[in-house]
Scaffold this motif. Structure first.
Motif, short mmCIF file in Angstrom:
data_model
loop_
_atom_site.label_atom_id
_atom_site.label_comp_id
_atom_site.label_asym_id
_atom_site.label_seq_id
_atom_site.Cartn_x
_atom_site.Cartn_y
_atom_site.Cartn_z
N PHE A 1 0.84 -1.19 0.00
CA PHE A 1 0.00 0.00 0.00
C PHE A 1 0.88 1.24 0.00
O PHE A 1 1.87 1.30 0.72
N GLU A 2 0.49 2.24 -0.79
CA GLU A 2 1.15 3.53 -0.69
C GLU A 2 0.78 4.12 0.66
O GLU A 2 -0.22 3.76 1.28
N ILE A 3 1.58 5.07 1.11
CA ILE A 3 1.39 5.63 2.45
C ILE A 3 -0.01 6.19 2.65
O ILE A 3 -0.61 6.01 3.71
N GLY A 4 -0.58 6.83 1.63
CA GLY A 4 -1.94 7.39 1.76
C GLY A 4 -2.99 6.32 1.95
O GLY A 4 -3.90 6.46 2.77
N ASP A 5 -2.85 5.23 1.20
CA ASP A 5 -3.80 4.12 1.33
C ASP A 5 -3.67 3.45 2.70
O ASP A 5 -4.66 3.12 3.35
N PHE A 6 -2.42 3.27 3.13
CA PHE A 6 -2.18 2.64 4.43
C PHE A 6 -2.70 3.53 5.56
O PHE A 6 -3.26 3.03 6.54
N SER A 7 -2.54 4.85 5.40
CA SER A 7 -3.04 5.76 6.44
C SER A 7 -4.55 5.67 6.56
O SER A 7 -5.10 5.72 7.66
N ARG A 8 -5.25 5.53 5.42
CA ARG A 8 -6.71 5.39 5.47
C ARG A 8 -7.10 4.05 6.11
O ARG A 8 -8.03 3.99 6.90
N LEU A 9 -6.38 2.99 5.77
CA LEU A 9 -6.66 1.67 6.37
C LEU A 9 -6.47 1.70 7.90
O LEU A 9 -7.26 1.15 8.65
N GLY A 10 -5.38 2.32 8.31
CA GLY A 10 -5.07 2.37 9.73
C GLY A 10 -5.72 3.52 10.47
O GLY A 10 -5.60 3.63 11.69
N GLN A 11 -6.42 4.39 9.74
CA GLN A 11 -7.11 5.55 10.30
C GLN A 11 -6.17 6.48 11.07
O GLN A 11 -6.45 6.92 12.18
N VAL A 12 -5.00 6.74 10.45
CA VAL A 12 -4.05 7.72 10.97
C VAL A 12 -3.63 8.61 9.81
O VAL A 12 -3.77 8.23 8.65
N SER A 13 -3.10 9.75 10.14
CA SER A 13 -2.67 10.66 9.08
C SER A 13 -1.34 10.21 8.48
O SER A 13 -0.56 9.50 9.12
N VAL A 14 -1.09 10.66 7.27
CA VAL A 14 0.19 10.40 6.62
C VAL A 14 1.31 11.02 7.45
O VAL A 14 2.38 10.43 7.63
N ARG A 15 1.04 12.21 7.96
CA ARG A 15 2.03 12.90 8.81
C ARG A 15 2.40 12.05 10.01
O ARG A 15 3.57 11.94 10.39
N MET A 16 1.40 11.40 10.62
CA MET A 16 1.66 10.55 11.78
C MET A 16 2.49 9.32 11.39
O MET A 16 3.39 8.93 12.13
N LEU A 17 2.21 8.74 10.24
CA LEU A 17 3.01 7.60 9.79
C LEU A 17 4.46 8.02 9.58
O LEU A 17 5.39 7.27 9.93
N ARG A 18 4.67 9.19 9.03
CA ARG A 18 6.04 9.68 8.85
C ARG A 18 6.72 9.90 10.20
O ARG A 18 7.89 9.62 10.38
N TYR A 19 5.94 10.41 11.16
CA TYR A 19 6.48 10.62 12.51
C TYR A 19 6.83 9.29 13.16
O TYR A 19 7.88 9.16 13.78
N TYR A 20 5.97 8.29 13.03
CA TYR A 20 6.26 6.96 13.57
C TYR A 20 7.51 6.38 12.92
O TYR A 20 8.30 5.69 13.58
N ASN A 21 7.72 6.67 11.66
CA ASN A 21 8.93 6.23 10.98
C ASN A 21 10.15 6.90 11.60
O ASN A 21 11.15 6.24 11.89
N ASP A 22 10.05 8.21 11.84
CA ASP A 22 11.17 8.95 12.45
C ASP A 22 11.53 8.41 13.83
O ASP A 22 12.69 8.43 14.23
N LEU A 23 10.51 7.94 14.57
CA LEU A 23 10.73 7.40 15.92
C LEU A 23 11.08 5.91 15.90
O LEU A 23 11.23 5.30 16.96
N ASP A 24 11.20 5.33 14.72
CA ASP A 24 11.46 3.89 14.58
C ASP A 24 10.35 3.03 15.16
O ASP A 24 10.58 1.90 15.57
N LEU A 25 9.16 3.57 15.21
CA LEU A 25 8.00 2.82 15.68
C LEU A 25 7.43 1.93 14.58
O LEU A 25 7.06 0.78 14.82
N LEU A 26 7.35 2.50 13.39
CA LEU A 26 6.76 1.77 12.27
C LEU A 26 7.44 2.24 10.99
O LEU A 26 7.16 3.32 10.48
#
Length: 131
Positions: free
Chosen positions: A2-27
């Motif tokens: 899934f592209e980040i936008g599609d994954f964000s909709r599936l997980g019900q989080v923003s794209v910005r939050m996914l990028r932040y989780y990436n920066d924190l090594d969470l996801l």
């Protein structure tokens, strides 16, 4: 994938939050296109995202969540953590309930008297500063 936008909709989080989780090594994204920089996620990453969101909902700091997920906590330790968080929240509720009772009493007094009295003023002794 899934592209980040599609994954964000599936997980019900923003794209910005996914990028932040990436920066924190969470996801981390499962794959990042080296030419475009696009981030891709897999459906197998949804349970991890759900765990992050569930722990975050319990007011557990993201740094602590990163540690918990990295340790892959056994069920018993996770239960102990949640029990500890429950006790903390119950204590906070008691503090807030006490504050609410004091506020209600003061409001009742103001409504009954019709004006503010000096009894609700707190006078503090001046502090002498020595230089």
């Amino acid at each position: 994938m899934f592209e980040i936008g599609d994954f964000s909709r599936l997980g019900q989080v923003s794209v910005r939050m996914l990028r932040y989780y990436n920066d924190l090594d969470l996801l981390k994204p499962a794959y990042i296109d080296r030419f475009t920089g696009y981030r891709y996620y897999t459906s197998e990453q949804l349970p991890r995202l759900n765990r992050i969101l569930a722990l975050k909902d319990l007011s557990i700091p993201l740094e602590k969540i990163a540690d918990l997920l990295q340790q892959n906590l056994p069920l018993v330790k996770l239960q102990n953590l949640l029990r500890s968080k429950k006790i903390e929240l119950e204590q906070q509720i008691q503090v807030d309930r006490s504050r609410l009772n004091r506020l209600s009493a003061r409001l009742h007094h103001l409504e009954r008297e019709g004006y503010a009295t000096a009894s609700y003023c707190i006078l503090k002794k001046p502090v002498e500063i020595i230089v």
